[in-house]
Design a protein around this motif. Structure first.
Motif, short mmCIF file in Angstrom:
data_model
loop_
_atom_site.label_atom_id
_atom_site.label_comp_id
_atom_site.label_asym_id
_atom_site.label_seq_id
_atom_site.Cartn_x
_atom_site.Cartn_y
_atom_site.Cartn_z
N ARG A 79 23.20 11.31 37.94
CA ARG A 79 22.33 11.99 38.88
C ARG A 79 23.14 12.47 40.07
O ARG A 79 23.85 11.70 40.70
CB ARG A 79 21.23 11.03 39.34
N THR A 80 23.03 13.74 40.35
CA THR A 80 23.75 14.30 41.48
C THR A 80 23.07 13.86 42.77
O THR A 80 21.86 14.03 42.92
CB THR A 80 23.77 15.84 41.40
N PRO A 81 23.80 13.28 43.69
CA PRO A 81 23.18 12.80 44.93
C PRO A 81 22.76 13.94 45.84
O PRO A 81 23.25 15.07 45.72
CB PRO A 81 24.29 11.97 45.58
N GLY A 87 28.50 15.50 54.76
CA GLY A 87 29.19 16.41 53.85
C GLY A 87 28.76 17.85 53.98
O GLY A 87 29.07 18.66 53.10
N LEU A 88 28.07 18.18 55.08
CA LEU A 88 27.59 19.55 55.27
C LEU A 88 28.14 20.16 56.55
O LEU A 88 28.35 19.45 57.55
CB LEU A 88 26.05 19.57 55.32
N HIS A 114 32.46 16.35 46.26
CA HIS A 114 31.63 16.28 45.06
C HIS A 114 30.39 17.15 45.24
O HIS A 114 30.00 17.48 46.36
CB HIS A 114 31.22 14.84 44.77
N SER A 115 29.78 17.49 44.12
CA SER A 115 28.55 18.28 44.17
C SER A 115 27.41 17.45 44.76
O SER A 115 27.40 16.22 44.67
CB SER A 115 28.16 18.75 42.77
N CYS A 116 26.45 18.13 45.35
CA CYS A 116 25.27 17.48 45.88
C CYS A 116 24.10 18.44 45.73
O CYS A 116 24.28 19.63 45.46
CB CYS A 116 25.45 17.07 47.34
N THR A 150 21.83 22.81 43.45
CA THR A 150 23.09 22.07 43.35
C THR A 150 24.19 22.84 44.04
O THR A 150 24.42 24.02 43.73
CB THR A 150 23.46 21.82 41.88
N LEU A 151 24.85 22.17 44.96
CA LEU A 151 25.96 22.79 45.70
C LEU A 151 27.26 22.14 45.28
O LEU A 151 27.49 20.96 45.55
CB LEU A 151 25.76 22.64 47.21
N ALA A 152 28.10 22.88 44.60
CA ALA A 152 29.45 22.41 44.33
C ALA A 152 30.25 22.48 45.63
O ALA A 152 29.83 23.17 46.58
CB ALA A 152 30.09 23.27 43.24
N PRO A 153 31.37 21.79 45.72
CA PRO A 153 32.17 21.89 46.94
C PRO A 153 32.47 23.35 47.30
O PRO A 153 32.92 24.13 46.46
CB PRO A 153 33.45 21.13 46.58
N GLY A 154 32.18 23.72 48.53
CA GLY A 154 32.41 25.08 49.01
C GLY A 154 31.20 25.99 48.88
O GLY A 154 31.17 27.05 49.51
#
Length: 228
Positions: A79-81, A87-88, A114-116, A150-154
């Motif tokens: 599960r993606t947190p 982290g934003l 990591h993705s979130c 879902t947001l991958a890094p960047g």
């Protein structure tokens, strides 16, 4: 007629008679007495011989045992947190103004490793002073909660803040107050972030009849204010 008995025969006969007399005497001693225990224990009954034939051993069951069902395997659900404040990174883009409304695009960029996921609405309010004192009521939410993004890094998602020009409200009710920026709570987060506003901006410290701030559902990429 006289019968002659040889000495050997006489000995055998006499011996037999004596034996019979002795046997009679013994029997009389065992069964004829009353009121006392016999002096001689009765002979044990003959042993019983078990004539039962043992059952022949059954043939070994060569049927293979049923294979046990495999153990239940718990699927690992990765599960993606949700995105956390730590982290934003926030960005505020002035986009449009019309009819005493100033529209700004608020970006949430994932700067973690990591993705979130992010979904719904942020908490938005004006703040002022060095301690970040809240000015007036927080933004009213407009629209549906939406789907998870879902947001991958960047990568980033965004929302639109609609700020009403504070001068349109009754000054006595509005209590005009200069603001330094926005306090932002990402969805489902208790740690707030701050982003400054450009130029001189005023908010209403009092309770206005209409919302001074409105925020819409977060969406992927860059939101377009003109559609609200």
């Amino acid at each position: 007629m006289r019968i002659r008995i040889s000495p050997k025969t006489a000995l055998l006969v006499s011996t037999g008679v004596l034996a019979a007399v002795a046997m009679t005497a013994c029997t009389t001693g065992l069964t004829g007495a009353t009121g006392g225990n016999p002096t001689t224990q009765p002979a044990a009954p003959p042993a019983t011989v078990d004539t039962t034939i043992a059952a022949a051993p059954t043939q070994a069951d060569t049927t293979p045992a049923a294979t046990p069902p495999p153990a239940a395997v718990t699927a690992k659900t990765t599960r993606t947190p949700e995105c956390r404040s730590s982290g934003l990174r926030l960005s505020l883009i002035g986009a449009d103004a019309a009819m005493n409304h100033d529209f700004s695009v608020l970006k949430f960029t994932n700067v973690g490793k990591h993705s979130c996921v992010i979904v719904g609405f942020p908490g938005v309010s004006y703040v002022t002073g060095d301690r970040g004192t809240q000015v007036g009521a927080p933004a009213v939410r407009e629209g549906k909660i939406g789907k998870q993004i879902t947001l991958a890094p960047g990568q980033f998602a965004s929302t639109v803040i609609d700020a009403v020009n504070a001068q349109v409200f009754d000054p006595a009710v509005c209590r005009l107050t200069p603001v330094r920026g926005y306090r932002i709570y990402p969805p489902d987060e208790t740690a707030s972030l701050f982003i400054p506003v450009r130029g001189q901006v005023f908010g209403c410290a009092g309770h206005t009849p209409d919302p001074q701030l409105t925020v819409v559902t977060i969406q992927p990429g860059l939101a377009v204010p003109t559609q609200y």
